[in-house]
Design a protein around this motif. Structure first.
Motif, PDB file in Angstrom:
ATOM      1  N   TYR A  76       0.846  -1.340  -0.356  1.00  0.00           N
ATOM      2  CA  TYR A  76       0.148   0.113   0.000  1.00  0.00           C
ATOM      3  C   TYR A  76       0.785   1.522   0.353  1.00  0.00           C
ATOM      4  O   TYR A  76       1.054   2.142   1.155  1.00  0.00           O
ATOM      5  CB  TYR A  76      -0.930  -0.388   1.027  1.00  0.00           C
ATOM      6  CG  TYR A  76      -1.400  -1.117   1.301  1.00  0.00           C
ATOM      7  CD1 TYR A  76      -2.771  -1.637   0.406  1.00  0.00           C
ATOM      8  CD2 TYR A  76      -1.811  -2.163   1.968  1.00  0.00           C
ATOM      9  CE1 TYR A  76      -3.872  -2.401  -0.258  1.00  0.00           C
ATOM     10  CE2 TYR A  76      -2.557  -3.615   2.444  1.00  0.00           C
ATOM     11  CZ  TYR A  76      -3.968  -3.015   1.405  1.00  0.00           C
ATOM     12  OH  TYR A  76      -4.616  -4.403   1.072  1.00  0.00           O
ATOM     13  N   ASP A  78       0.470   4.271  -1.279  1.00  0.00           N
ATOM     14  CA  ASP A  78      -0.015   4.922  -1.033  1.00  0.00           C
ATOM     15  C   ASP A  78      -1.231   5.921   0.080  1.00  0.00           C
ATOM     16  O   ASP A  78      -2.058   6.525   0.219  1.00  0.00           O
ATOM     17  CB  ASP A  78      -1.561   5.349  -2.431  1.00  0.00           C
ATOM     18  CG  ASP A  78      -0.551   5.408  -3.753  1.00  0.00           C
ATOM     19  OD1 ASP A  78       0.114   5.744  -3.634  1.00  0.00           O
ATOM     20  OD2 ASP A  78      -1.202   4.797  -4.545  1.00  0.00           O
ATOM     21  N   ASP A  79      -0.682   4.021   1.072  1.00  0.00           N
ATOM     22  CA  ASP A  79      -1.101   4.506   2.483  1.00  0.00           C
ATOM     23  C   ASP A  79      -0.188   5.593   3.597  1.00  0.00           C
ATOM     24  O   ASP A  79       0.768   4.861   3.519  1.00  0.00           O
ATOM     25  CB  ASP A  79      -1.307   3.646   3.019  1.00  0.00           C
ATOM     26  CG  ASP A  79      -2.040   3.625   4.186  1.00  0.00           C
ATOM     27  OD1 ASP A  79      -2.312   4.411   5.129  1.00  0.00           O
ATOM     28  OD2 ASP A  79      -2.672   2.885   4.832  1.00  0.00           O
ATOM     29  N   GLN A  83       3.526   4.082   5.217  1.00  0.00           N
ATOM     30  CA  GLN A  83       4.887   4.421   4.847  1.00  0.00           C
ATOM     31  C   GLN A  83       6.348   4.987   5.782  1.00  0.00           C
ATOM     32  O   GLN A  83       7.382   6.402   5.230  1.00  0.00           O
ATOM     33  CB  GLN A  83       4.766   5.485   3.945  1.00  0.00           C
ATOM     34  CG  GLN A  83       3.929   5.153   1.998  1.00  0.00           C
ATOM     35  CD  GLN A  83       4.662   3.938   1.859  1.00  0.00           C
ATOM     36  OE1 GLN A  83       5.942   3.890   1.267  1.00  0.00           O
ATOM     37  NE2 GLN A  83       3.612   2.623   1.850  1.00  0.00           N
TER      38      GLN A  83
END
Length: 214
Positions: A76, A78-79, A83
């Protein structure tokens, strides 16, 4: 927050089982079912300490999320929650635990007060989540697959199936293993989800679909 929100919303499904004649883990589940359907918080409290359950599940979920953080980070990208690092997640969840549990207290209060859903979720997030809890409750079918009792402890294995509604398809098919204990009065009480390690990857996937942040 949304990961924990989805975990507990889906956990609403585990409370729907058949009842028995004598007190047993299944009877305890059935009484929880009735208490939720009737919005009877006193009756619910006789079978489960929700504050302890929320707190312990929050901590256990944090451990499971951190354990596989790198896999979620790759899956994921884009989360923002995924990150950073496992250490970041652990610290973040610990720092915000009281705030998140306070929100869940608000959800519980809204649910038992039968507070209507807001037109826009952001107008009253707690009432929105409480109503989602009820809708998922109605969209869930549960079958007891097995009950294992050893002394004053028990594990109930549940087959959880969503119906053909939108929320039911979102729930899908899950297996919950629930831990109970028997008190000195021979009454059974729900304690925890035993197989959180097995459930967390699927629940994270569902949380990413929901993509709700409070």
């Amino acid at each position: 927050m949304r990961k924990f929100f989805v975990l507990l919303i889906l956990s609403a499904a585990i409370f729907f089982t058949a009842c028995g004649q004598n007190d047993s883990p299944e009877v305890a589940l059935n009484e929880i079912k009735i208490a939720l359907a009737e919005r009877n918080v006193a009756k619910l409290s006789e079978r489960v300490n929700m504050d302890e359950f929320f707190s312990a599940t929050y901590d256990a979920a944090t451990v499971e999320l951190a354990k596989n953080y790198d896999a979620y980070k790759a899956k994921y990208p884009d989360d923002p929650y995924f990150q950073h690092s496992a250490e970041f997640l652990t610290t973040y969840n610990a720092k915000h635990k009281d705030l998140h549990l306070k929100f869940l207290d608000g959800v519980k209060a809204a649910y038992f007060a039968k507070m209507p859903a807001p037109e826009n979720p952001q107008d009253n997030p707690a009432a929105y989540v409480a109503n989602e809890f009820e809708l998922i409750r109605q969209a869930t079918n549960v079958t007891v697959k097995e009950t294992r009792v050893k002394n004053n402890r028990a594990t109930v294995v549940l087959d959880v199936q969503g119906d053909n509604s939108l929320r039911g398809r979102f729930i899908g098919h899950l297996t919950f293993k629930l831990a109970f204990h028997r008190d000195e009065k021979n009454q059974w009480h729900f304690d925890a989800i035993e197989n959180l390690d097995e459930l967390t990857p699927a629940l994270v996937d569902k949380a990413e679909i929901v993509w709700i942040t409070f």
